[in-house]
Scaffold this active site. Structure first.
Site, short mmCIF file in Angstrom:
data_model
loop_
_atom_site.label_atom_id
_atom_site.label_comp_id
_atom_site.label_asym_id
_atom_site.label_seq_id
_atom_site.Cartn_x
_atom_site.Cartn_y
_atom_site.Cartn_z
CG HIS A 1 -5.72 10.27 -8.76
ND1 HIS A 1 -5.42 9.35 -7.79
CD2 HIS A 1 -4.64 11.08 -8.86
CE1 HIS A 1 -4.21 9.60 -7.30
NE2 HIS A 1 -3.71 10.65 -7.94
CB CYS B 1 24.06 0.43 -15.01
SG CYS B 1 24.20 1.49 -16.45
#
Ligand SMILES: Cc1cc2nc3c(=O)[nH]c(=O)nc-3n(C[C@H](O)[C@H](O)[C@H](O)COP(=O)(O)OP(=O)(O)OC[C@H]3O[C@@H](n4cnc5c(N)ncnc54)[C@H](O)[C@@H]3O)c2cc1C
Length: 488
Positions: free
Chosen positions: A49, A436
């Site tokens: 941030h 997957c």
């Protein structure tokens, strides 16, 4: 006898360990799980941030602004994945612009560089084409960035270990005795002694603090759920926040350093510190929230849902205390933006240790550089041919979705503080993180772990104790049942 023992191997504990490893101190880190970065550090937004979001009276605002700046040097030294791509706080209504202006003004006063409120819709859409047409303005913070939270934590731990810090995993701290200026720390099967103890135990921080009689705060978990989209399903240029609410920065839409996109988190106060379940209602909430910012979220390309727990102290601020128990330092309640703040927090802890009389002489042989892990994807074809000739494990692809060769897995296993579980490998070098989700490569990983750690298949764990995938060979089970034993 150690000079310093750190309890907790999340980003906070590992960053403190790495920062202290430059001094002439004997240091150990104790982690209850089979691997470091197993708590909150494993499941969060991975945003560095800019630092304007927390209230001004909070410690977390100060360490966040400082911490953001310290990322540049850390990135150069530790070679983790980090990109300063900048963030937008998005206003969808005219009355929100006032809030953005206020954040810009206060953030700039407090040292956040480059903040700008942009109202030109064309410019905004040019900078982030995926953003909704309903945008009326944004607060642009160019110093915000994205990082792999666990990747950085492994890098911190590796560098700390290179500089002499001892890591003990599977060591849950159960009791702490304090006598004659010495802490005696008991785990299930070991006893450790130290002059100073740093409590960085995340959501369990209050429990550890109470072990030395310090009962002045409580910590409750607040869950945040996420949906992760496949790599390349969407290309975001910016981290997108809504205009914030009182309890959270809101549901964001964000790219990851690996090229995925995610939406989340929500904010649910819960009581169970192990509850990482995602719920239908929660996922609906974050999708709806995310669609306010990016209407065309690639929902069909969603590959995983997950949740993380914020360690919320009753003060709502970070607790970074040189406590009344001489030598015991609390570094807990490190909710967001703890990942951003870790380097500044670690500096504060060093100052406390100096006050406590620890030997803060910098070691002559301290090496701040953690070499960049070699990756198949970073090599040119010529380099790759050479690598495969030198070691054929570079050419054996184990994870097809993410193109991870066996050599990267071996490196993850044999690095300092290396992986010992299937998830440990997955989070270090990504096999099983693709479309997957491990369907193809997991059996191969189990095989490699079994071979390299010299343990039977049944002892290869997903994350830690009792998380084995395999229980016995099918033939043995059949034979046992034929001999009259149980089929279980
Ligand atoms: C949903 C969500 C989103 C977030 N997003 C961001 C963000 O974008 N940017 C940002 O800056 N921050 C963010 N954060 C905050 C950030 O993730 C945390 O501040 C940070 O991960 C805290 O790290 P930690 O090391 O203090 O805690 P943890 O990672 O929880 O580490 C504590 C460790 O202590 C160990 N432990 C506990 N008890 C014991 C014991 N008895 N003995 C030994 N070991 C023990 C645990 O196993 C654990 O590994 C977010 C958090 C959440 C939950």
């Amino acid at each position: 006898m150690y000079d310093v023992i750190i309890i907790g191997g999340g980003v906070t504990g590992c960053c403190i360990a790495r920062n202290l490893s430059k001094y002439d101190l004997k240091i150990a880190l104790l982690e209850k799980e089979a691997d470091i970065a197993s708590g909150t550090t494993k499941a969060n937004s991975g945003v560095v941030h800019a630092g304007f979001a927390s209230p001004r009276e909070y410690v977390k605002r100060d360490v966040c602004i400082k911490g953001n700046k310290l990322y540049t040097q850390a990135f150069e030294e530790l070679n983790f994945s980090f990109q300063r791509i900048g963030s937008f706080v998005v206003a969808l209504e005219d009355n929100q612009i006032k809030k953005l202006e206020e954040q810009r003004r206060q953030g700039t006063q407090d040292g956040v560089p480059g903040l700008e409120v942009i109202l030109d819709k064309k410019k905004i859409k040019y900078m982030e084409p995926n953003l909704t047409d309903d945008v009326v303005g944004v607060l642009h913070a160019p110093t915000a960035g994205i990082v792999s939270p666990y990747g950085m934590t492994y890098a911190l731990a590796e560098n700390a270990a290179m500089n002499g810090v001892k890591f003990f995993r599977n060591q849950k701290v159960r009791r702490i005795k304090h006598q004659n200026y010495t802490f005696i720390i008991k785990t299930k099967d070991k006893e450790f002694k130290a002059t100073n103890v740093i409590n960085a135990a995340g959501v369990y921080g209050a429990k550890i603090s109470k072990m030395v009689g310090l009962d002045y705060f409580d910590i409750m978990p607040r869950k945040g759920e996420y949906i992760l989209f496949d790599r390349n399903a969407m290309h975001l240029n910016k981290i997108l926040f809504p205009t914030p609410t009182k309890v959270s920065k809101g549901i964001l839409v964000c790219p990851t350093v690996s090229g995925n996109t995610f939406v989340g988190p929500n904010a649910q106060n819960i009581t169970d510190k192990k509850d990482l379940a995602t719920t239908e209602a929660g996922l609906k909430e974050i999708l709806e929230g995310g669609r306010h910012l990016v209407p065309n979220l690639p929902v069909r390309a969603s590959i995983r849902n997950f949740a993380g727990l914020r360690a919320v102290p009753d003060t709502y601020d970070f607790i970074i205390d040189n406590t009344d128990v001489f030598g015991f330092i609390n570094v807990v309640g490190i909710l967001s933006p703890g990942l951003t703040s870790c380097y500044a927090i670690a500096e504060r802890v060093s100052e406390f240790l100096e006050l406590l009389g620890a030997n803060m002489t910098i070691k002559e042989d301290y090496n701040p550089i953690r070499p960049k892990p070699e990756k198949f994807k970073d090599f040119s074809k010529i380099e790759l041919d050479k690598k495969i000739k030198e070691d054929p494990a570079w050419g054996r692809i184990i994870c097809r979705c993410e193109t991870i060769p066996e050599k990267e897995i071996l490196n993850a296993l044999h690095s300092p503080v290396g992986a010992t579980t299937v998830d440990g490998i997955k989070f270090r070098c990504r096999p099983g993180m693709g479309r997957c989700q491990g369907g193809f490569c997991r059996p191969r990983l189990i095989e490699i772990l079994s071979r390299e750690l010299n343990i039977p298949y049944e002892e290869v764990m997903k994350t830690g104790e009792e998380t084995n995938f395999l229980v016995a060979k099918t033939k043995e089970i059949v034979l046992r049942s034929l001999e009259g034993g149980s089929e279980e």
